[in-house]
Design an enzyme around this catalytic site. Structure first.
Site, PDB file in Angstrom:
ATOM      1  N   ASP A  96       0.857  -1.183   0.000  1.00 14.40           N
ATOM      2  CA  ASP A  96       0.000   0.000   0.000  1.00 14.40           C
ATOM      3  C   ASP A  96       0.898   1.240   0.000  1.00 14.40           C
ATOM      4  O   ASP A  96       2.092   1.152   0.309  1.00 14.40           O
ATOM      5  CB  ASP A  96      -0.882  -0.061   1.255  1.00 14.40           C
ATOM      6  CG  ASP A  96      -1.680   1.200   1.479  1.00 14.40           C
ATOM      7  OD1 ASP A  96      -2.360   1.638   0.538  1.00 14.40           O
ATOM      8  OD2 ASP A  96      -1.615   1.752   2.585  1.00 14.40           O
ATOM      9  N   ASP A  98      -0.321   5.078   0.987  1.00  8.59           N
ATOM     10  CA  ASP A  98      -0.559   6.078   2.034  1.00  8.59           C
ATOM     11  C   ASP A  98      -0.438   5.473   3.424  1.00  8.59           C
ATOM     12  O   ASP A  98      -1.096   4.484   3.748  1.00  8.59           O
ATOM     13  CB  ASP A  98      -1.946   6.710   1.863  1.00  8.59           C
ATOM     14  CG  ASP A  98      -2.038   7.543   0.600  1.00  8.59           C
ATOM     15  OD1 ASP A  98      -2.750   8.557   0.626  1.00  8.59           O
ATOM     16  OD2 ASP A  98      -1.409   7.190  -0.406  1.00  8.59           O
ATOM     17  N   ARG A 142     -15.034  11.629   0.055  1.00  7.26           N
ATOM     18  CA  ARG A 142     -13.880  12.471   0.393  1.00  7.26           C
ATOM     19  C   ARG A 142     -13.420  13.296  -0.807  1.00  7.26           C
ATOM     20  O   ARG A 142     -13.115  14.483  -0.668  1.00  7.26           O
ATOM     21  CB  ARG A 142     -12.742  11.596   0.914  1.00  7.26           C
ATOM     22  CG  ARG A 142     -12.982  11.073   2.323  1.00  7.26           C
ATOM     23  CD  ARG A 142     -11.884  10.151   2.771  1.00  7.26           C
ATOM     24  NE  ARG A 142     -11.960   8.849   2.107  1.00  7.26           N
ATOM     25  CZ  ARG A 142     -10.969   7.977   2.061  1.00  7.26           C
ATOM     26  NH1 ARG A 142      -9.799   8.271   2.611  1.00  7.26           N
ATOM     27  NH2 ARG A 142     -11.125   6.812   1.463  1.00  7.26           N
ATOM     28  N   SER A 186      -2.647   1.060  -4.539  1.00 11.57           N
ATOM     29  CA  SER A 186      -3.107   2.074  -3.603  1.00 11.57           C
ATOM     30  C   SER A 186      -4.542   2.513  -3.859  1.00 11.57           C
ATOM     31  O   SER A 186      -4.983   2.612  -5.007  1.00 11.57           O
ATOM     32  CB  SER A 186      -2.177   3.299  -3.698  1.00 11.57           C
ATOM     33  OG  SER A 186      -2.666   4.376  -2.922  1.00 11.57           O
ATOM     34  N   ASP A 254      -1.577  -1.099   6.002  1.00 12.40           N
ATOM     35  CA  ASP A 254      -1.863  -0.542   7.332  1.00 12.40           C
ATOM     36  C   ASP A 254      -3.350  -0.457   7.656  1.00 12.40           C
ATOM     37  O   ASP A 254      -3.724  -0.297   8.817  1.00 12.40           O
ATOM     38  CB  ASP A 254      -1.260   0.859   7.459  1.00 12.40           C
ATOM     39  CG  ASP A 254      -2.048   1.901   6.670  1.00 12.40           C
ATOM     40  OD1 ASP A 254      -2.645   2.798   7.287  1.00 12.40           O
ATOM     41  OD2 ASP A 254      -2.088   1.789   5.431  1.00 12.40           O
TER      42      ASP A 254
END
Length: 298
Positions: A96, A98, A142, A186, A254
């Site tokens: 990933d 970010d 978002r 990502s 994460d």
């Protein structure tokens, strides 16, 4: 002793000689036996000190958590490896971006320039914790808040705020030198993944494309969104192209949307991750850098 799970202790500092007794006491309390895995003792790979022990069987989730709780009190990180784990069979490194490869959530920093960081970050955090199950919906909500922001903001975020996380450069250099197929996958944006590919040498990258018209973000994501299923699909496709099983892949993430990608991989690593991700991953890096991966596969 029958084949049992291997516990790897990882540290940024030399490992105390008394740790074997400390781990042994916990193992005994859990009804396990524990012995050193090899005669090398503590080894050093790059910036990481590592030492391995083997327990008498595969650990239950509660037992893994007991070892991790003990390690945390000693400022150590842990990995749990199967006795059949064979680093020489690894072909792929997928990760990933970010908050894993890099130090920021790019969308949060873009929003900061528009005074909407808190609003966007709240949705991001809820999504990473798994509280918003539909990542696509979360991302569209978002991105909609970014409507009207100048595209120059993307370059400002990249130059002023984005930094590779500790050990990221060392990990990619070593992985590429070893001939691993490196994938950056990502739920973020192609503007950043393409630059990471250029700077760090990823073999391939996959992310989402922001629509830009007249030099401004429209608040729209173009095409299919790279969500949890999309990440897993790209890793699966890479395995198929290379003619290997998913067990030949290292996966690092994460957040909750990394779990599908990580599931079934040969080595899954939770980097500074949410509790749910750490619970399910083979290794949890809370203190060591990303290059500690090399201590597990060397």
């Amino acid at each position: 002793m029958s084949l049992g799970q291997i516990i790897v202790v990882l540290s940024t500092a030399p490992i105390d000689r008394g740790l074997s007794n400390t781990l042994g006491n916990l193992a005994t309390n859990l009804g396990l036996s524990l012995k050193p895995y090899d005669q090398q003792g503590s080894t050093v790979v790059g910036n990481t000190h590592a030492q391995r022990w083997q327990v008498s069987r595969e650990l239950a989730l509660t037992e893994r958590e007991a070892f991790r709780k003990l390690a945390s009190t000693l400022s150590l990180d842990l990995a749990f490896l199967a006795p059949t784990f064979n680093p020489s069979r690894l072909r792929i490194l997928a990760m990933d971006m970010d908050s894993t490869l890099i130090n920021i959530e790019c969308i949060d920093e873009i929003a900061d320039f528009a005074g909407k960081k808190a609003e966007v970050a709240a949705i991001t955090e809820a999504t990473m914790r798994g509280e918003i199950a539909n990542f696509s919906e979360s991302l569209r909500r978002r991105v909609a808040l970014l409507n009207g922001i100048s595209e120059s903001v993307l370059e400002s975020v990249y130059r002023e705020r984005l930094r590779p996380n500790p050990g990221a450069i060392e990990l990619l250099v070593a992985a590429n030198a070893a001939g691993l197929h490196t994938i950056l996958v990502s739920g973020g944006f192609t503007f950043f993944t393409q630059r990471m590919q250029r700077d760090l040498g990823f073999t391939e990258t996959h992310a989402n494309t922001l629509e830009i018209q007249d030099g401004k973000l429209t608040g729209v994501v173009l095409g299919d969104i790279v969500d949890a299923s999309g990440k897993a699909m790209h890793v699966k496709n890479a395995c198929k192209a290379l003619g290997c099983k998913k067990s030949a892949a290292i996966t690092i993430g994460d957040g909750a949307n990394d779990l599908l990608m990580m599931d079934g991989s040969g080595l899954s690593i939770a980097y500074r991750a949410k509790p749910l991700v750490k619970e399910k991953a083979d290794a949890a890096f809370d203190r060591v850098g990303l290059d500690a991966t090399l201590a597990l596969i060397t």
